[in-house]
Design a protein around this motif. Structure first.
Motif, PDB file in Angstrom:
ATOM      1  N   ILE A  87      66.455  10.291  41.631  1.00  0.00           N
ATOM      2  CA  ILE A  87      67.601   9.693  40.927  1.00  0.00           C
ATOM      3  C   ILE A  87      67.355   9.620  39.420  1.00  0.00           C
ATOM      4  CG2 ILE A  87      66.943   7.258  41.135  1.00  0.00           C
ATOM      5  CD1 ILE A  87      69.883   6.591  41.660  1.00  0.00           C
ATOM      6  N   TYR A  88      66.085   9.545  38.998  1.00  0.00           N
ATOM      7  CA  TYR A  88      65.824   9.524  37.551  1.00  0.00           C
ATOM      8  C   TYR A  88      66.354  10.798  36.905  1.00  0.00           C
ATOM      9  CZ  TYR A  88      62.259   5.839  38.348  1.00  0.00           C
ATOM     10  OH  TYR A  88      61.583   4.706  38.689  1.00  0.00           O
ATOM     11  N   GLN A  89      66.130  11.919  37.592  1.00  0.00           N
ATOM     12  CA  GLN A  89      66.571  13.183  37.005  1.00  0.00           C
ATOM     13  C   GLN A  89      68.097  13.240  36.921  1.00  0.00           C
ATOM     14  OE1 GLN A  89      64.625  16.669  38.489  1.00  0.00           O
ATOM     15  NE2 GLN A  89      65.335  17.871  36.732  1.00  0.00           N
ATOM     16  N   ALA A  90      68.745  12.760  37.978  1.00  0.00           N
ATOM     17  CA  ALA A  90      70.213  12.715  37.940  1.00  0.00           C
ATOM     18  C   ALA A  90      70.686  11.866  36.762  1.00  0.00           C
ATOM     19  CB  ALA A  90      70.750  12.159  39.258  1.00  0.00           C
ATOM     20  N   GLN A 108      76.864  14.248  43.943  1.00  0.00           N
ATOM     21  CA  GLN A 108      76.402  15.627  43.792  1.00  0.00           C
ATOM     22  C   GLN A 108      75.103  15.684  42.979  1.00  0.00           C
ATOM     23  OE1 GLN A 108      78.275  18.421  45.006  1.00  0.00           O
ATOM     24  NE2 GLN A 108      76.358  19.501  44.563  1.00  0.00           N
ATOM     25  N   GLY A 109      75.099  14.970  41.855  1.00  0.00           N
ATOM     26  CA  GLY A 109      73.923  14.981  40.977  1.00  0.00           C
ATOM     27  C   GLY A 109      72.697  14.425  41.678  1.00  0.00           C
ATOM     28  N   MET A 110      72.882  13.366  42.451  1.00  0.00           N
ATOM     29  CA  MET A 110      71.742  12.745  43.125  1.00  0.00           C
ATOM     30  C   MET A 110      71.173  13.670  44.206  1.00  0.00           C
ATOM     31  SD  MET A 110      73.244   8.833  43.222  1.00  0.00           S
ATOM     32  CE  MET A 110      72.096   8.140  44.393  1.00  0.00           C
ATOM     33  N   PHE A 111      72.065  14.328  44.945  1.00  0.00           N
ATOM     34  CA  PHE A 111      71.557  15.236  45.984  1.00  0.00           C
ATOM     35  C   PHE A 111      70.997  16.526  45.390  1.00  0.00           C
ATOM     36  CE2 PHE A 111      73.674  12.401  48.975  1.00  0.00           C
ATOM     37  CZ  PHE A 111      72.719  12.359  49.977  1.00  0.00           C
ATOM     38  N   ASP A 112      71.609  16.985  44.283  1.00  0.00           N
ATOM     39  CA  ASP A 112      71.049  18.166  43.611  1.00  0.00           C
ATOM     40  C   ASP A 112      69.611  17.906  43.177  1.00  0.00           C
ATOM     41  OD1 ASP A 112      73.338  19.591  43.925  1.00  0.00           O
ATOM     42  OD2 ASP A 112      73.997  19.463  41.822  1.00  0.00           O
ATOM     43  N   ALA A 113      69.406  16.736  42.584  1.00  0.00           N
ATOM     44  CA  ALA A 113      68.055  16.400  42.110  1.00  0.00           C
ATOM     45  C   ALA A 113      67.089  16.336  43.290  1.00  0.00           C
ATOM     46  CB  ALA A 113      68.081  15.069  41.364  1.00  0.00           C
ATOM     47  N   LEU A 114      67.534  15.676  44.355  1.00  0.00           N
ATOM     48  CA  LEU A 114      66.671  15.550  45.537  1.00  0.00           C
ATOM     49  C   LEU A 114      66.282  16.925  46.072  1.00  0.00           C
ATOM     50  CD1 LEU A 114      65.779  13.268  47.793  1.00  0.00           C
ATOM     51  CD2 LEU A 114      67.557  14.404  49.116  1.00  0.00           C
ATOM     52  N   GLU A 115      67.278  17.806  46.171  1.00  0.00           N
ATOM     53  CA  GLU A 115      67.002  19.112  46.764  1.00  0.00           C
ATOM     54  C   GLU A 115      66.112  19.954  45.843  1.00  0.00           C
ATOM     55  OE1 GLU A 115      70.359  20.759  48.698  1.00  0.00           O
ATOM     56  OE2 GLU A 115      69.104  22.173  49.831  1.00  0.00           O
ATOM     57  N   ARG A 116      66.330  19.805  44.550  1.00  0.00           N
ATOM     58  CA  ARG A 116      65.490  20.537  43.603  1.00  0.00           C
ATOM     59  C   ARG A 116      64.025  20.110  43.751  1.00  0.00           C
ATOM     60  NH1 ARG A 116      65.774  22.926  38.337  1.00  0.00           N
ATOM     61  NH2 ARG A 116      68.038  22.838  38.422  1.00  0.00           N
ATOM     62  N   HIS A 117      63.805  18.818  43.856  1.00  0.00           N
ATOM     63  CA  HIS A 117      62.429  18.329  44.008  1.00  0.00           C
ATOM     64  C   HIS A 117      61.830  18.841  45.313  1.00  0.00           C
ATOM     65  CE1 HIS A 117      62.533  14.830  40.899  1.00  0.00           C
ATOM     66  NE2 HIS A 117      63.352  15.793  40.546  1.00  0.00           N
ATOM     67  N   ALA A 118      62.643  18.826  46.357  1.00  0.00           N
ATOM     68  CA  ALA A 118      62.159  19.310  47.654  1.00  0.00           C
ATOM     69  C   ALA A 118      61.784  20.788  47.560  1.00  0.00           C
ATOM     70  CB  ALA A 118      63.234  19.086  48.722  1.00  0.00           C
ATOM     71  N   ARG A 119      62.632  21.560  46.914  1.00  0.00           N
ATOM     72  CA  ARG A 119      62.356  22.998  46.776  1.00  0.00           C
ATOM     73  C   ARG A 119      61.092  23.255  45.966  1.00  0.00           C
ATOM     74  NH1 ARG A 119      67.822  23.878  45.620  1.00  0.00           N
ATOM     75  NH2 ARG A 119      67.273  24.027  43.417  1.00  0.00           N
ATOM     76  N   ASP A 120      60.837  22.379  44.994  1.00  0.00           N
ATOM     77  CA  ASP A 120      59.646  22.553  44.155  1.00  0.00           C
ATOM     78  C   ASP A 120      58.352  22.219  44.893  1.00  0.00           C
ATOM     79  OD1 ASP A 120      61.115  23.415  42.036  1.00  0.00           O
ATOM     80  OD2 ASP A 120      60.966  21.559  40.866  1.00  0.00           O
ATOM     81  N   GLY A 121      58.474  21.597  46.056  1.00  0.00           N
ATOM     82  CA  GLY A 121      57.262  21.313  46.830  1.00  0.00           C
ATOM     83  C   GLY A 121      56.797  19.869  46.764  1.00  0.00           C
ATOM     84  N   VAL A 122      57.646  18.984  46.252  1.00  0.00           N
ATOM     85  CA  VAL A 122      57.285  17.558  46.208  1.00  0.00           C
ATOM     86  C   VAL A 122      57.072  17.048  47.637  1.00  0.00           C
ATOM     87  CG1 VAL A 122      58.312  15.286  45.779  1.00  0.00           C
ATOM     88  CG2 VAL A 122      58.365  17.058  43.996  1.00  0.00           C
ATOM     89  N   ASP A 123      56.040  16.217  47.823  1.00  0.00           N
ATOM     90  CA  ASP A 123      55.659  15.811  49.177  1.00  0.00           C
ATOM     91  C   ASP A 123      56.370  14.554  49.667  1.00  0.00           C
ATOM     92  OD1 ASP A 123      53.554  17.890  49.535  1.00  0.00           O
ATOM     93  OD2 ASP A 123      52.738  16.870  47.774  1.00  0.00           O
TER      94      ASP A 123
END
Lengths: 429, 429
Positions: A123-126, A135-150
């Motif tokens: 949510i900080y990124q959003a 949309q912004g909150m889920f975009d940020a979440l998915e981006r972090h997930a794609r980057d490999g955040v655990d």
């Protein structure tokens, strides 16, 4: 298949095997704890080079260290240095809480630099991108997930239900969680429900896809002793308990975050209540700080609470640093906070079911070296050997005892007296 | 007439009046606690300029700071500087544990320099002067009393009875108390009983003459986690309980010292047992250190134990410093140890019957300043304002929030969201 589902099926995946070896616990038993959601082992399917850590019952208390830029101080290099320093000082996980500069770059650099699990707060990124929308909150979440955040903190328990409890019983300090207050702002601005709560099933889908562990955020944590243990906070525990149940049903690993600022005599109750209400989910505590009056020493006020919380069942302690409440931590603060929080975790381990015996062997090693006045042995057993050596040798004096007692060394005097007694009475030898 | 006798007679002596005012407690009630031996107010009749402090039930937890030369480092000036530094940092009492240089000179200089109660351990002087005899031990005690020392540690519970328990159940580290091991040496060398135990009535006569408060020493305190809570230690508690009873009967104020190195989950039991066995005597703890593995951080491991002990009923915490187990503390160590131990004492006060409300007003002051982002108010409320200011201003940035959150200040965001909600619904205003 997610780790939980795999563990439920009776198999022992490799990450469970590795954690079991590190902890000295039976792998099949650990698999059962993971399957039940009482232990989490964060590890994104896309993360490379991860050294997995287990968090929860029957395992040693773990330490997380927060890093991250802010809008005033946004160097990626500095944060990578802090991440490495935390890791060298023995952090079991780090979180990138960046809010300044190129957030994607900082995150990727930290992921590449360390082997410990990495957590973030999407949510900080959003918010930083001015996209505080569903949309912004889920975009940020998915981006972090794609980057490999655990693991990610999602403040899904900050919703209209829990905020109504806050309105019924206002606080001196309101909300002190950034994610919590951003969520509150979203609700106030739009009149809509918190998207992470409203669309929690969608959130679970993303988490399942990436094996992303959820850290259900403590958005209503009290920011001062006066506000501790209030009804809003308990309401959030209840919400988080419901969400843990849904996460488990979806095969998604979930832990729960807890407060905050809590008087020492309320910590045990608070920890036990959180464990009850969340079905024994792994508990991740921010502090708890046992007093408000010690800025500059809040790594210590938090560690004091951490020992008590760890004894009562908390599983994961977030390091606080000497600059808490004052400034963004620098590298030295991070190192100091890491060691002091590790001390709290270890002191709790000395009392912790399933861990106690292994933990005590470390203290035994130190005590044997002390009893023998074996200084090298003491340095080796020290949590921070460099610090111990520096103090011992700072005056350039060399004695076999220490300058505290010099010739009046209690250990030596007592040993000599004991031997004398034995010589007098050979039956006792 | 001693303070206890005077208090028993229903009068309220001036020192009780002064302490009652500082603590915000009814003077008559405090007099009853002193008469019952549940509070001590050390103050030698010969001491000049003393600012008396009360130690025990219903009063704030107090902090003692140890000072004193050793045989390698024997400058009186340095110890006076440390005493002043401890006092400025808020120590409630100091102890001069000198064993090097001109002991009489160091003691007199510290007595002249500070206003807080001063304690000593007379057996050290007997040992340093090679007079570890009954005569030597009592000479040292009387000399300290004549000089105006307010309380003395006497290890009267280290005797043939308690040492036999130690022989039945040997320890990894034996004795780590200097006074305890010297007493053991005396018994082993001479075959005689500990003079302070054998001639305790004579000791009480001296104490009565000078209004010398006894701190019944913890000679058998465990020196490591492995040795904690053993039978020898409990035997010493029992002995000390008997001696407390005799001291009270003689009108002599007495407190009891406790361990040491104790795992976090044994502290509460240990403190409650000591309180039971000693008839609720004021309890003075050295630590307790909750782990052995952190030399360089033992001011913190002790403070962690101190919070738990204070919650369970301990009344007086002895500060440990970062150099514990490694080196004689320097001035900076003393200051750091004092602040960290004061934090533990205050965190315990927040939970302590009779003290809690007063203690909480301090945290409330800080929280109000924080909620208002009032930085001057925060510095004023900080236990160490200089430390807080230094961290806040170290980067030379000026913001109304802090560099941790910058524009994403949770406190401000939440306040704005709350106000927005209120504007929408005027009924709630």
């Amino acid at each position: 298949m997610t780790l939980m589902k795999e563990a439920s099926s009776g198999r022992v995946p490799q990450s469970i095997e590795r954690v079991a070896r590190k902890e000295g616990i039976d792998p099949a038993k650990l698999a059962r704890l993971v399957a039940a959601g009482r232990v989490v082992i964060p590890g994104n399917v896309r993360r490379e080079g991860l050294d997995p850590a287990g968090i929860g019952e029957m395992l040693a208390v773990k330490v997380n260290v927060n890093l991250g830029t802010s809008q005033n101080l946004d160097s990626a290099e500095v944060e990578v240095e802090k991440a490495l320093a935390a890791s060298e000082a023995g952090a079991d996980a780090v979180m990138d809480l960046s809010t300044g500069g190129d957030l994607d770059l900082v995150r990727k650099k930290i992921l590449a630099a360390v082997k410990v699990p990495l957590g973030t707060v999407p949510i900080y990124q959003a918010a930083v991108k001015q996209e505080l929308t569903s949309q912004g909150m889920f975009d940020a979440l998915e981006r972090h997930a794609r980057d490999g955040v655990d693991f990610v903190t999602v403040h899904a328990g900050v919703n209209k239900i829990s905020l109504e409890r806050l309105r019924q019983d206002p606080r001196l300090m309101g909300l002190v969680s950034r994610g919590g207050s951003l969520t509150m702002k979203y609700i106030a601005d739009t009149g809509e429900e918190n998207p992470y709560y409203q669309e929690f099933d969608y959130l679970l889908e993303i988490a399942r896809e990436y094996e992303l562990t959820l850290s259900l955020g403590d958005g209503l944590r009290p920011g001062c002793i006066e506000d501790a243990s209030d009804r809003a906070k308990y309401m959030e525990f209840i919400m988080l308990g419901e969400l843990v149940k849904r996460a488990r049903a979806a095969g998604v690993q979930a832990m729960v975050e807890g407060p905050g600022h809590v008087p020492a005599d309320e910590i045990e109750t608070s920890v036990r209540a959180m464990k009850h209400l969340t079905g024994g989910a792994p508990l991740y505590l921010l502090g708890p700080l046992v007093t408000d009056v010690a800025p500059g020493y809040d790594h210590i006020t938090a560690a004091m609470g951490g020992v008590i919380a760890g004894m009562a069942g908390a599983d994961f302690l977030c390091a606080t640093t000497p600059s808490e409440h004052l400034d963004l931590p620098n590298r030295e603060d991070v190192i100091e906070g890491t060691y002091v929080t590790r001390i709290a975790a270890h002191a709790a381990d000395l009392t912790r079911p399933g861990v106690r015996e292994r933990a005590r062997s470390w203290d035994l090693q130190m005590s044997r070296a002390r009893a023998a006045l074996d200084w090298d042995g003491q340095f080796q057993a020290a949590i921070n050997p460099a610090r111990a050596k520096q103090i011992r040798h700072r005056r350039g004096l060399e004695t076999d005892t220490c300058t505290m007692c010099s010739e009046l060394c209690a250990i030596r005097l007592a040993k000599e007296a004991m031997e004398k007694e034995r010589d007098k009475d050979p039956k006792r030898a």
